[in-house]
Design a protein around this motif. Structure first.
Motif, mmCIF file in Angstrom:
data_model
loop_
_atom_site.group_PDB
_atom_site.id
_atom_site.type_symbol
_atom_site.label_atom_id
_atom_site.label_comp_id
_atom_site.label_asym_id
_atom_site.label_seq_id
_atom_site.Cartn_x
_atom_site.Cartn_y
_atom_site.Cartn_z
ATOM 1 N N MET A 1 0.790 -1.421 0.009
ATOM 2 C CA MET A 1 0.062 -0.127 0.154
ATOM 3 C C MET A 1 0.743 1.343 -0.039
ATOM 4 N N GLN A 2 0.659 2.197 -0.888
ATOM 5 C CA GLN A 2 1.048 3.464 -0.891
ATOM 6 C C GLN A 2 0.759 4.553 0.352
ATOM 7 N N PHE A 3 1.661 5.146 0.770
ATOM 8 C CA PHE A 3 1.371 6.330 1.731
ATOM 9 C C PHE A 3 0.820 7.383 0.968
ATOM 10 N N ALA A 4 -0.516 7.564 0.898
ATOM 11 C CA ALA A 4 -1.055 8.700 0.025
ATOM 12 C C ALA A 4 -2.318 8.857 0.515
ATOM 13 N N PHE A 5 -2.597 10.170 0.754
ATOM 14 C CA PHE A 5 -3.932 10.498 1.431
ATOM 15 C C PHE A 5 -4.553 11.624 0.892
ATOM 16 N N GLU A 6 -6.029 12.110 1.182
ATOM 17 C CA GLU A 6 -6.216 13.452 1.033
ATOM 18 C C GLU A 6 -6.436 14.142 2.153
ATOM 19 N N LEU A 7 -6.201 15.382 2.098
ATOM 20 C CA LEU A 7 -6.391 16.431 3.244
ATOM 21 C C LEU A 7 -7.494 17.297 3.194
ATOM 22 N N LEU A 8 -8.505 17.170 3.752
ATOM 23 C CA LEU A 8 -9.893 18.093 3.592
ATOM 24 C C LEU A 8 -9.537 19.384 4.375
ATOM 25 N N VAL A 9 -9.834 20.186 3.674
ATOM 26 C CA VAL A 9 -9.834 21.571 4.289
ATOM 27 C C VAL A 9 -11.229 22.600 3.698
ATOM 28 N N SER A 10 -11.714 23.416 4.681
ATOM 29 C CA SER A 10 -12.868 24.027 4.394
ATOM 30 C C SER A 10 -12.841 24.981 3.073
ATOM 31 N N GLN A 11 -13.635 24.967 2.206
ATOM 32 C CA GLN A 11 -13.598 25.731 1.102
ATOM 33 C C GLN A 11 -13.691 27.131 1.340
ATOM 34 N N GLY A 12 -12.834 28.147 0.546
ATOM 35 C CA GLY A 12 -13.137 29.584 0.786
ATOM 36 C C GLY A 12 -12.048 30.188 2.082
ATOM 37 N N ASN A 13 -11.646 29.404 2.742
ATOM 38 C CA ASN A 13 -10.943 29.741 3.742
ATOM 39 C C ASN A 13 -9.347 29.717 3.215
ATOM 40 N N LYS A 14 -8.733 30.981 2.767
ATOM 41 C CA LYS A 14 -7.704 31.086 2.059
ATOM 42 C C LYS A 14 -6.495 30.665 2.949
ATOM 43 N N ALA A 15 -6.567 31.076 4.030
ATOM 44 C CA ALA A 15 -5.312 30.657 4.915
ATOM 45 C C ALA A 15 -5.316 29.069 5.165
ATOM 46 N N ARG A 16 -6.472 28.591 5.210
ATOM 47 C CA ARG A 16 -6.363 26.900 5.601
ATOM 48 C C ARG A 16 -5.728 26.310 4.110
ATOM 49 N N GLU A 17 -6.256 26.933 3.053
ATOM 50 C CA GLU A 17 -5.996 26.267 1.650
ATOM 51 C C GLU A 17 -4.495 26.462 1.688
ATOM 52 N N LYS A 18 -4.005 27.567 2.083
ATOM 53 C CA LYS A 18 -2.423 27.694 1.741
ATOM 54 C C LYS A 18 -1.719 26.869 2.744
ATOM 55 N N ILE A 19 -2.058 26.426 4.148
ATOM 56 C CA ILE A 19 -1.575 25.825 5.097
ATOM 57 C C ILE A 19 -1.675 24.255 4.533
#
Length: 423
Positions: free
Chosen positions: A398-416
């Protein structure tokens, strides 16, 4: 990548950044503070523009602020977001409330709860001067009704675990209730802060149908400082003050909370006067600071420590994150100080638990996982993850790959999230 209030302690978390808010207010509209989350305009001017003493309490006006996400509903037992909890607090009270420093203090209760000698029972005395916003008295019957919901077999909401030690709640008299637990239970701190709802309105609604009721969706009746006047989902909520509020009529007459999914749009509305109070994230700080300086229309208050933190919650059910060493390695791999410096303009500090230093229950004696790329890689090797032919870590095919979910529209969190991905 959620945001958590310190008032409501959750499970142990790893990658945590505590923020320091920058609170602003537009000088074109009246704004007054509630729990330190909104700032007021110049107190030397009354709403009509006449001169007033700086100590004179100004009555009236409207706070127009915003949230990035939509409100979920009016019964806390069925909602999960910080946004919903804070909005509910405008309309409802609990027996007790938590201060910003996590101390529990009476709200609807007259005094602190009295414990039995075996610590399995708590007796709470209610204030006698409380009415719901529709004029009905709030009594022990309403408390018993409210607490029988989460211990009902028909309740399937996400907060059930908070009440799992509660066996029953009894009415002693019109202003006294007794809680009985299966064992001594320190969790009553969180349990006793839940909202008290009107039995006379909801008594005929089955527990399994509460989440679909008009009360939950559009028609809340509480004992709090404000009453809902309108909720246009996806657009705004508007409130007017409860003139008979038992703690005294609120100073601010109206509160409007807009739903603005994009923080850049919210900051633009501040500049046009469409909102007059709110918090500025690091993404917009430099622009707003410049506008405040040049226009004189905004008052910016910096360095206000908030009672919230931003964190990444690793999903412990996911196969990748079941191993504690892996979770620790991921935290070690994230440059949190770099995030603070470069994404949120230095408006925050790293903490190593979910408790900030000012709180009574703070301790620095906790495991720390400071940023160290080499150490993080070694920890993943120890956990059995080795680079595959394409460089991606592999274990048991199994590869070590995953999705990180972030609230849409929060630009700071998108950058984080982008920084975390790069790390």
């Amino acid at each position: 990548m959620p945001n958590k209030p310190y008032r409501k302690l959750g499970s142990a978390l790893l990658a945590i950044v505590m923020g320091a808010a920058v609170v602003l207010s537009g000088c074109t509209g009246e704004a007054a503070g509630t729990d330190g989350k909104a700032a007021s305009k110049d107190p030397s001017k009354s709403p009509a523009g006449t001169t007033a003493s700086k100590k004179e309490k100004v009555d009236g006006g409207e706070i127009i602020t915003f949230n990035l996400t939509e409100h979920q509903g009016w019964i806390k037992l069925y909602t999960t977001t910080l946004v919903s909890s804070e909005i509910q607090e405008l309309v409802f009270n609990g027996l007790y409330r938590l201060t910003d420093l996590q101390d529990i203090v009476p709200d609807l209760a007259e005094d602190m709860p009295k414990s039995s000698s075996d610590f399995k029972e708590l007796t709470v005395k209610l204030r006698k001067d409380i009415k719901f916003s529709d004029g009905h008295l709030l009594t022990a019957d309403d408390v018993v009704f409210s607490y029988n919901i989460p211990i009902s077999k028909d309740y399937v909401g996400s907060r059930k675990s908070t009440f799992e030690k509660l066996q029953k709640v009894d009415k002693i008299d019109e202003t006294t209730v007794k809680f009985t637990f299966s064992e001594p239970y320190i969790g009553y701190y969180g349990m006793l802060t839940h909202q008290i709802m009107p039995q006379h309105v909801l008594k005929d609604v089955p527990v399994k149908e509460l989440e679909k009721s008009p009360f939950f969706k559009q028609q809340p009746i509480g004992s709090g400082p404000y009453k809902l006047t309108e909720w246009k989902q996806g657009q705004y909520l508007s409130f007017t003050r409860n003139e008979t509020y038992f703690k005294g009529k609120p100073s601010v007459e109206k509160v409007t909370i807009k739903v603005i999914p994009n923080s850049n749009v919210a900051m633009a509305q501040l500049q046009t006067g469409e909102i007059n109070a709110g918090s500025v994230d690091g993404e917009n700080l430099a622009v707003v600071k410049d506008y405040a300086k040049k226009s004189g229309k905004i008052k910016l208050h910096e360095g206000i420590a908030t009672t919230s933190y931003t964190y990444i919650g690793w999903n412990n059910i996911h196969p990748l994150f079941k191993d504690k060493l892996v979770r620790q390695a991921l935290t070690t791999a994230i440059d949190r100080q770099g995030i603070i410096d470069n994404v949120i303009e230095g408006q925050g500090v790293i903490i190593h638990s979910q408790t900030p230093p000012p709180f009574w229950n703070y301790t620095d004696k906790v495991p720390k996982f400071n940023y160290n790329e080499a150490k993080a890689k070694q920890m993943l090797v120890e956990a059995g993850w080795k680079p595959g032919s394409d460089g991606v870590l592999v274990k048991d095919g199994m590869q070590f790959a995953f999705e990180l979910l972030v609230s849409q529209g929060n630009k700071a969190r998108e950058k984080i999230a982008t920084v975390v991905q790069r790390n």
